[in-house]
Design an enzyme around this catalytic site. Structure first.
Site, short mmCIF file in Angstrom:
data_model
loop_
_atom_site.label_atom_id
_atom_site.label_comp_id
_atom_site.label_asym_id
_atom_site.label_seq_id
_atom_site.Cartn_x
_atom_site.Cartn_y
_atom_site.Cartn_z
N GLY A 35 -50.48 99.33 13.33
CA GLY A 35 -51.68 98.79 13.96
C GLY A 35 -52.21 97.57 13.24
N GLY A 105 -52.07 104.16 20.21
CA GLY A 105 -52.37 102.92 20.94
C GLY A 105 -51.25 101.90 20.77
N GLU A 112 -45.77 108.34 13.16
CA GLU A 112 -47.04 108.43 12.43
C GLU A 112 -47.37 109.89 12.10
OE1 GLU A 112 -49.33 104.48 14.15
OE2 GLU A 112 -49.61 106.37 15.18
N LYS A 130 -64.28 102.84 16.06
CA LYS A 130 -63.45 104.04 16.18
C LYS A 130 -64.16 105.32 15.72
CE LYS A 130 -60.16 101.03 17.03
NZ LYS A 130 -58.93 100.96 16.32
#
Ligand SMILES: O=C(CO)[C@H](O)[C@H](O)COP(=O)(O)O
Length: 254
Positions: A35, A105, A112, A130
């Site tokens: 990310g 996302g 992960e 978030k």
């Protein structure tokens, strides 16, 4: 530290604070998530110096973090070589009051989750957007679900008609005709759920995972030990597990 405005500043603040607190000299095997917040994690680790980092192995959660590790001149490893990771730091799409997360996302949630579960300590870094009370509060795209391509239509049907996500959809690529293909050559479905259905994320996770064709679900329940959120005013909000409770505190702007 020089000022970085807005959301980028908040991401960097969260990442730097988490690295300073959790990546300690005796940590040798480190998981690096995916990310837009994670580059700041690698940047801060690099600032710890060559001497410390030359004795460490860094394990990526996907193509992006692999490239970050290589570009930073850090040692690359994989989770099949190192089954136990000292600390994994990763981003999140949303975090609730109990430290449950929506991830995926960036379509990396299978790797992960493997690296999060392999870690003695799993830490989330994110900007203030978030930080929520319940999942789905701000992140409306839905729960990312990695599926084998052959089964995608059947999983979609089951999500819509059996599990109550009528708007579940196959994630389409932006600069390619057709669906997003993960680092594991699978597809991703995004499945939005009503608040009532997602209020017990562990139970929802189990139901989705039982659908044949599902590889992994982007609901991370009871895995994270702490989450760091950079705020607009330069402060950092920390949620951390202490015993059976989650404690929330803020570190003032420096
Ligand atoms: O789960 C992820 C990728 O699969 C990311 O960690 C998540 O999307 C958060 O990314 P960002 O730091 O860009 O907000």
């Amino acid at each position: 530290m020089s000022q970085l405005p807005g959301i980028e500043g908040a991401k960097r603040l969260a990442a730097y604070t988490a690295v300073d607190k959790h990546i300690l000299p005796h940590h040798k095997i480190i998981g690096i998530g995916s990310g837009s917040t994670v580059p700041y994690v690698v940047e801060r680790i690099t600032q710890q110096g060559t001497e410390l980092n030359k004795g460490r192995i860094f394990i990526p959660t996907g193509f992006q973090s692999k490239e970050l590790i290589i570009e930073a001149g850090l040692n690359l490893g994989d989770v099949d070589q190192f089954l136990t990771i000292d600390v994994t730091i990763d981003g999140a799409d949303e975090v609730d009051a109990q430290l449950n997360c929506i991830k995926g996302g960036g379509a990396c949630h299978l790797r992960e989750k493997v690296l999060a579960e392999a870690a003695k300590t799993f830490i989330i870094v994110a900007d203030y957007r978030k930080n929520g009370k319940y999942l789905g509060e701000n992140f409306a795209h839905g729960v990312p679900i990695e599926v084998v391509p052959f089964a995608y239509a059947k999983v979609l049907q089951n999500l819509r008609s059996v599990l109550g996500s009528p708007n579940a959809s196959l994630r389409m690529a932006k600069a390619k005709a057709g669906p997003v293909v993960t680092d594991n050559a699978n597809f991703v479905i995004d499945a939005p759920f009503s608040r009532d259905l997602i209020k017990d994320p562990s139970s929802l996770l189990t139901k989705i995972k039982l659908l044949t064709g599902v590889v992994e679900v982007g609901l991370f329940c009871n895995i994270a030990q702490a989450a760091y959120f950079g705020n607009q005013d330069g402060s950092v909000t920390i949620k951390r597990v202490e015993g059976t409770k989650v404690i929330e505190e803020s570190i003032a702007a420096s």
